[in-house]
Write a protein that holds these residues in place. Structure first.
Motif, PDB file in Angstrom:
ATOM      1  N   CYS A  56      -5.647   3.120  30.134  1.00 23.57           N
ATOM      2  CA  CYS A  56      -7.063   2.833  30.816  1.00 23.57           C
ATOM      3  C   CYS A  56      -6.892   3.788  32.192  1.00 23.57           C
ATOM      4  O   CYS A  56      -6.426   5.181  32.177  1.00 23.57           O
ATOM      5  CB  CYS A  56      -6.546   2.184  31.812  1.00 23.57           C
ATOM      6  SG  CYS A  56      -6.448  -0.082  31.498  1.00 23.57           S
ATOM      7  N   ARG A  57      -8.480   4.360  31.811  1.00 24.52           N
ATOM      8  CA  ARG A  57      -8.804   5.423  32.564  1.00 24.52           C
ATOM      9  C   ARG A  57      -9.404   5.508  33.335  1.00 24.52           C
ATOM     10  O   ARG A  57     -10.754   4.681  33.359  1.00 24.52           O
ATOM     11  CB  ARG A  57      -9.575   6.738  31.459  1.00 24.52           C
ATOM     12  CG  ARG A  57      -8.816   7.037  30.205  1.00 24.52           C
ATOM     13  CD  ARG A  57      -9.183   7.475  29.404  1.00 24.52           C
ATOM     14  NE  ARG A  57      -7.910   8.335  27.858  1.00 24.52           N
ATOM     15  CZ  ARG A  57      -7.507   8.885  27.608  1.00 24.52           C
ATOM     16  NH1 ARG A  57      -8.100   9.690  28.772  1.00 24.52           N
ATOM     17  NH2 ARG A  57      -7.398   9.579  26.626  1.00 24.52           N
ATOM     18  N   THR A  58      -9.362   6.372  34.632  1.00 24.82           N
ATOM     19  CA  THR A  58     -10.317   6.383  35.010  1.00 24.82           C
ATOM     20  C   THR A  58     -10.514   7.783  36.391  1.00 24.82           C
ATOM     21  O   THR A  58     -10.432   9.021  35.794  1.00 24.82           O
ATOM     22  CB  THR A  58      -8.895   5.926  37.248  1.00 24.82           C
ATOM     23  OG1 THR A  58      -8.734   5.106  36.645  1.00 24.82           O
ATOM     24  CG2 THR A  58     -10.214   6.153  38.370  1.00 24.82           C
ATOM     25  N   VAL A  59     -11.939   7.632  36.053  1.00 26.10           N
ATOM     26  CA  VAL A  59     -12.341   8.573  37.282  1.00 26.10           C
ATOM     27  C   VAL A  59     -12.624   8.826  38.511  1.00 26.10           C
ATOM     28  O   VAL A  59     -12.960   7.751  38.828  1.00 26.10           O
ATOM     29  CB  VAL A  59     -13.967   9.031  36.772  1.00 26.10           C
ATOM     30  CG1 VAL A  59     -15.126  10.164  37.420  1.00 26.10           C
ATOM     31  CG2 VAL A  59     -14.432   8.982  35.413  1.00 26.10           C
ATOM     32  N   HIS A  60     -11.684   9.387  39.383  1.00 25.42           N
ATOM     33  CA  HIS A  60     -11.531   9.270  41.091  1.00 25.42           C
ATOM     34  C   HIS A  60     -12.602  10.169  41.475  1.00 25.42           C
ATOM     35  O   HIS A  60     -14.237  10.706  40.791  1.00 25.42           O
ATOM     36  CB  HIS A  60     -10.277  10.139  41.184  1.00 25.42           C
ATOM     37  CG  HIS A  60      -9.195   9.473  40.604  1.00 25.42           C
ATOM     38  ND1 HIS A  60      -8.358   8.072  40.832  1.00 25.42           N
ATOM     39  CD2 HIS A  60      -8.423   9.749  39.647  1.00 25.42           C
ATOM     40  CE1 HIS A  60      -7.452   7.980  40.213  1.00 25.42           C
ATOM     41  NE2 HIS A  60      -6.944   9.107  39.424  1.00 25.42           N
ATOM     42  N   LYS A  61     -12.593   8.965  43.148  1.00 25.91           N
ATOM     43  CA  LYS A  61     -13.902   9.042  44.059  1.00 25.91           C
ATOM     44  C   LYS A  61     -14.066  10.584  43.597  1.00 25.91           C
ATOM     45  O   LYS A  61     -13.038  12.324  43.816  1.00 25.91           O
ATOM     46  CB  LYS A  61     -13.639   9.122  45.049  1.00 25.91           C
ATOM     47  CG  LYS A  61     -14.943   9.153  46.055  1.00 25.91           C
ATOM     48  CD  LYS A  61     -13.930   8.821  47.204  1.00 25.91           C
ATOM     49  CE  LYS A  61     -15.232   8.654  48.746  1.00 25.91           C
ATOM     50  NZ  LYS A  61     -14.659   8.536  49.688  1.00 25.91           N
ATOM     51  N   GLY A  62     -15.817  11.621  43.786  1.00 25.62           N
ATOM     52  CA  GLY A  62     -15.282  12.997  43.831  1.00 25.62           C
ATOM     53  C   GLY A  62     -15.544  13.970  42.496  1.00 25.62           C
ATOM     54  O   GLY A  62     -16.192  14.637  41.930  1.00 25.62           O
ATOM     55  N   LEU A  93     -21.295   2.491  44.535  1.00 31.61           N
ATOM     56  CA  LEU A  93     -22.337   1.950  45.547  1.00 31.61           C
ATOM     57  C   LEU A  93     -22.213   3.609  46.486  1.00 31.61           C
ATOM     58  O   LEU A  93     -21.695   4.679  46.428  1.00 31.61           O
ATOM     59  CB  LEU A  93     -22.535   1.067  46.219  1.00 31.61           C
ATOM     60  CG  LEU A  93     -23.791   0.849  47.031  1.00 31.61           C
ATOM     61  CD1 LEU A  93     -24.556   0.711  45.946  1.00 31.61           C
ATOM     62  CD2 LEU A  93     -23.647  -0.534  47.831  1.00 31.61           C
ATOM     63  N   PHE A  94     -23.683   4.367  46.336  1.00 30.00           N
ATOM     64  CA  PHE A  94     -24.376   5.815  47.304  1.00 30.00           C
ATOM     65  C   PHE A  94     -25.119   5.567  48.420  1.00 30.00           C
ATOM     66  O   PHE A  94     -25.515   4.137  48.155  1.00 30.00           O
ATOM     67  CB  PHE A  94     -25.037   6.639  46.541  1.00 30.00           C
ATOM     68  CG  PHE A  94     -24.674   6.603  45.110  1.00 30.00           C
ATOM     69  CD1 PHE A  94     -23.461   8.450  45.367  1.00 30.00           C
ATOM     70  CD2 PHE A  94     -24.877   6.076  44.202  1.00 30.00           C
ATOM     71  CE1 PHE A  94     -23.523   8.394  43.544  1.00 30.00           C
ATOM     72  CE2 PHE A  94     -23.949   6.638  42.105  1.00 30.00           C
ATOM     73  CZ  PHE A  94     -23.581   7.829  42.902  1.00 30.00           C
ATOM     74  N   GLY A  95     -24.089   5.063  49.507  1.00 30.48           N
ATOM     75  CA  GLY A  95     -24.835   5.151  50.727  1.00 30.48           C
ATOM     76  C   GLY A  95     -26.153   5.834  51.085  1.00 30.48           C
ATOM     77  O   GLY A  95     -26.940   5.856  50.625  1.00 30.48           O
ATOM     78  N   PRO A  96     -26.485   5.126  52.061  1.00 31.22           N
ATOM     79  CA  PRO A  96     -27.677   4.977  52.078  1.00 31.22           C
ATOM     80  C   PRO A  96     -28.668   5.504  53.045  1.00 31.22           C
ATOM     81  O   PRO A  96     -29.752   5.817  52.611  1.00 31.22           O
ATOM     82  CB  PRO A  96     -28.241   3.435  53.345  1.00 31.22           C
ATOM     83  CG  PRO A  96     -26.480   3.186  54.026  1.00 31.22           C
ATOM     84  CD  PRO A  96     -25.595   3.453  53.149  1.00 31.22           C
ATOM     85  N   PRO A 246     -18.672   8.325  43.198  1.00 31.84           N
ATOM     86  CA  PRO A 246     -18.689   7.732  44.649  1.00 31.84           C
ATOM     87  C   PRO A 246     -17.476   7.313  45.155  1.00 31.84           C
ATOM     88  O   PRO A 246     -16.480   7.007  46.321  1.00 31.84           O
ATOM     89  CB  PRO A 246     -20.567   6.966  45.228  1.00 31.84           C
ATOM     90  CG  PRO A 246     -20.114   6.373  43.877  1.00 31.84           C
ATOM     91  CD  PRO A 246     -19.923   7.532  42.963  1.00 31.84           C
ATOM     92  N   SER A 247     -16.534   6.672  44.256  1.00 29.48           N
ATOM     93  CA  SER A 247     -15.167   5.759  43.974  1.00 29.48           C
ATOM     94  C   SER A 247     -15.144   6.097  43.210  1.00 29.48           C
ATOM     95  O   SER A 247     -15.303   6.040  42.097  1.00 29.48           O
ATOM     96  CB  SER A 247     -15.604   4.071  44.483  1.00 29.48           C
ATOM     97  OG  SER A 247     -16.396   3.811  43.492  1.00 29.48           O
TER      98      SER A 247
END
Length: 265
Positions: A56-62, A93-96, A246-247
């Motif tokens: 299981c591979r994760t791209v972390h926030k940022g 999700l990207f912020g408004p 973004p997350s």
């Protein structure tokens, strides 16, 4: 994912090797230690891509990549993997207030694939990859901004996938013939078998159920012919696009044919 000891080893040998190079003139007797450090570094890379039944591979926030060492090895004409999208892949999700939010949320993230036309041919010249993004019909977009998500959206837990190729440096997001969207959407938490076959003047993208016995959908992208079409390096998980994650987003990979006895992506 590497154990923390592995990461510590990588950082140590890189630092030591650079130090050796800078001070080689003053430390000739220690020169063999520099080569030992380099070999240790290469061994650590090899261990980092050692086979496991499921990864299981994760791209972390940022971030864009799932690791500091995105190297996955070579292929010889076919790449194949079972994939399972995790719940956070439909939650990013990207912020408004983000002026690039609509562009970033519509961008295709890379699932896996490979370069072609030579083992060391750059993938932005010739390559094929499965790409993914959260279902776009569940998003509320206003101009260049993402306002939010639609309540009770039927595709809230669905992932869109597409065939995505570079050919002679032509980018798929600028050439519709190099980007083909699958009508089948992936369910989060469900395992699928995927495969790309590299042919002389085309590549075939196949989506199967978990067993690999039932073909769900298939697309073919035509390419410029090249003699070394079966030769290339593997490409793994990447977020983006132009924008970092973004997350956290996580995808689990496994080898459908060998039950983990060969490396997975």
């Amino acid at each position: 994912m590497l154990h923390w000891v592995g990461w510590a080893s990588i950082h140590y040998v890189i630092a030591y090797y650079i130090l050796c190079q800078k001070n080689m003139a003053q430390m000739r007797p220690r020169a063999p230690l520099c080569m030992i450090a380099l070999l240790a570094f290469l061994c650590t890379i090899f261990v980092s891509i050692k086979a496991q039944p499921t990864q299981c591979r994760t791209v972390h926030k940022g971030e864009f990549y799932d690791s500091l060492i995105p190297w996955k090895g070579f292929h010889t004409g076919t790449v194949r993997s079972q994939v399972q999208m995790q719940p956070n892949t439909v939650q990013y999700l990207f912020g408004p207030t983000d002026p690039k939010g609509a562009l970033c949320i519509s961008s295709w993230n890379k699932l896996y694939g490979g370069s072609r036309c030579g083992y060391f041919m750059f993938h932005h010249e010739y390559s094929d990859r499965f790409v993914w993004r959260r279902a776009q019909d569940c998003l509320v977009i206003n101009g260049s901004h993402v306002i939010g998500t639609k309540p009770n959206c039927p595709d809230a837990n669905k992932i869109e996938v597409a065939a995505y190729a570079y050919d002679m440096g032509h980018a798929p997001y600028q050439n519709s013939t190099l980007l083909q969207i699958f009508s089948t959407k992936l369910d989060v938490g469900v395992t699928y078998t995927t495969q790309i076959d590299f042919l002389l003047d085309s590549s075939v993208y196949s989506l199967f159920d978990a067993t690999g016995a039932n073909l769900l959908e298939q697309h073919t992208i035509q390419h410029t012919a090249c003699g070394s079409f079966k030769e290339g390096y593997k490409l793994g998980l990447y977020f983006g696009g132009q924008c970092p994650a973004p997350s956290d987003v996580t995808v689990c990979y496994s080898d459908p044919d060998t039950k983990g006895t060969k490396p997975v992506l």
